[in-house]
Design an enzyme around this catalytic site. Structure first.
Site, PDB file in Angstrom:
ATOM      1  N   CYS A 136      47.212  37.202 -14.409  1.00 53.01           N
ATOM      2  CA  CYS A 136      46.428  37.176 -13.626  1.00 53.01           C
ATOM      3  C   CYS A 136      47.599  37.953 -12.536  1.00 53.01           C
ATOM      4  O   CYS A 136      47.199  37.145 -11.193  1.00 53.01           O
ATOM      5  CB  CYS A 136      45.860  36.001 -12.731  1.00 53.01           C
ATOM      6  N   CYS A 139      45.820  37.572  -8.716  1.00 51.48           N
ATOM      7  CA  CYS A 139      45.462  36.686  -7.910  1.00 51.48           C
ATOM      8  C   CYS A 139      47.462  35.597  -7.269  1.00 51.48           C
ATOM      9  O   CYS A 139      47.653  36.148  -6.567  1.00 51.48           O
ATOM     10  CB  CYS A 139      45.612  35.382  -8.590  1.00 51.48           C
ATOM     11  N   ASP A 140      48.250  36.984  -8.495  1.00 50.32           N
ATOM     12  CA  ASP A 140      49.642  36.000  -7.810  1.00 50.32           C
ATOM     13  C   ASP A 140      50.060  36.794  -7.684  1.00 50.32           C
ATOM     14  O   ASP A 140      51.479  37.202  -7.618  1.00 50.32           O
ATOM     15  CB  ASP A 140      50.639  35.218  -8.721  1.00 50.32           C
TER      16      ASP A 140
END
Length: 312
Positions: A136, A139-140
């Site tokens: 992701c 996300c990261d």
């Protein structure tokens, strides 16, 4: 075999399932939730979460999932470890069977079984998961500011991830196993115009390198040909963008799916084609796949359940 009856059975946990449990419990529906093979969902495999509202200093994925779970428990949700292994959605009430030898008779069902990211199958992927390997980028990606990263994939998602990361990271390698993209022409052009994205065509990843954290990747170019060449690149992050597999095998006999295998819902609701069955979270979301959108759809599913029960 033990038998229980409930107004609402929630299959799966994560932000969608746990949020649905909060709302249905507060509506006095006494839901029963089976957490599935990975209690808390994919976020329990994520280290830091910094984009979920309410955590100004960030929080680990497992901690956040535990917070939401405990909130559902505080209102009295019946949270059960184990999996639903069989369900009959042909008639209401629905009948399901769980791994704890319980038969559940439910007036409504919320499916929140999530989707699993596809990986290459390298042993190193599991070794460095959360320590440099991610599925992701949104996300990261923040954790790789001014660092070197690689994205694997040749479709629109991979190009989107590479473009997103190019605004954060110092260098982005886009590893494409074929000699062409599968992505749309517009996405291809945007990628090729970005100075800090280097596209590696005809390239496969054969290993990841590092001690405690990821430090590099071993690649092979033109594998199986006279021009085969192995080499290494230095990277801090390795992002998979080769698709997700929605976890629908339990219900695909009954529920309509789209061409990618995600559950179809009606309009801006969580209704499926089976009256009384609702879908929330990544299992019905091929586009966003974020914790906050999953939680929002869990809320929607709970409200849809409440209205359905009032009308029926």
């Amino acid at each position: 075999m033990n038998q229980i009856k409930t107004k609402c059975l929630i299959i799966g946990s994560g932000p969608a399932g746990y949020t649905a449990a909060i709302y249905t419990t507060r509506a006095n529906l006494s839901p029963v939730l089976y957490e599935g093979p990975l209690p808390g969902g994919q976020l329990t495999q994520t280290t830091e979460v910094e984009n979920f509202p309410g955590y100004p200093n960030g929080i680990t994925g497992p901690e956040m999932m535990n917070d939401i779970r405990e909130q559902a428990k505080r209102f009295g949700a019946d949270m059960r470890q184990g999996q639903i292994i069989d369900i009959d959605l042909s008639t209401r009430p629905f009948v399901a069977h769980a791994t704890d030898d319980t038969e559940i008779v439910a007036d409504t069902v919320i499916i929140s079984t999530g989707a699993s990211a596809r990986y290459l199958g390298l042993l190193d992927e599991q070794r460095f998961k959360g320590m440099g390997v991610s599925a992701c980028a949104t996300c990261d990606g923040f954790f790789y500011r001014k660092k070197r990263v690689a994205v694997v994939g040749g479709g629109d998602t991979a190009c989107e991830d590479a473009l997103y990361l190019s605004g954060i990271a110092k260098q982005v390698y886009l590893i494409v196993r074929r000699d062409v993209f599968r992505a749309s022409k517009v996405m291809q052009q945007r990628v090729m115009e970005k100075e800090n994205i280097e596209v590696l065509f005809n390239t496969n990843t054969i290993g990841l390198i590092g001690d405690e954290y990821l430090e590099g990747a071993r690649l092979v170019e033109h594998r199986g040909t006279a021009h085969e060449r192995e080499y290494e690149i230095e990277i801090d992050g390795f992002f998979l963008a080769i698709g997700h597999q929605p976890n629908t095998s339990l219900v695909d006999k009954w529920i309509d799916l789209d061409e990618q295998g995600y559950i179809k819902v009606a309009g801006n609701t969580t209704h499926t084609n089976v009256a009384g069955v609702f879908a929330a979270g990544d299992v019905a979301d091929p586009r966003y796949r974020q914790a906050i959108t999953a939680a929002g759809s869990g809320c929607k599913a709970a409200l849809d359940v409440e209205r359905f029960l009032m009308e029926n």
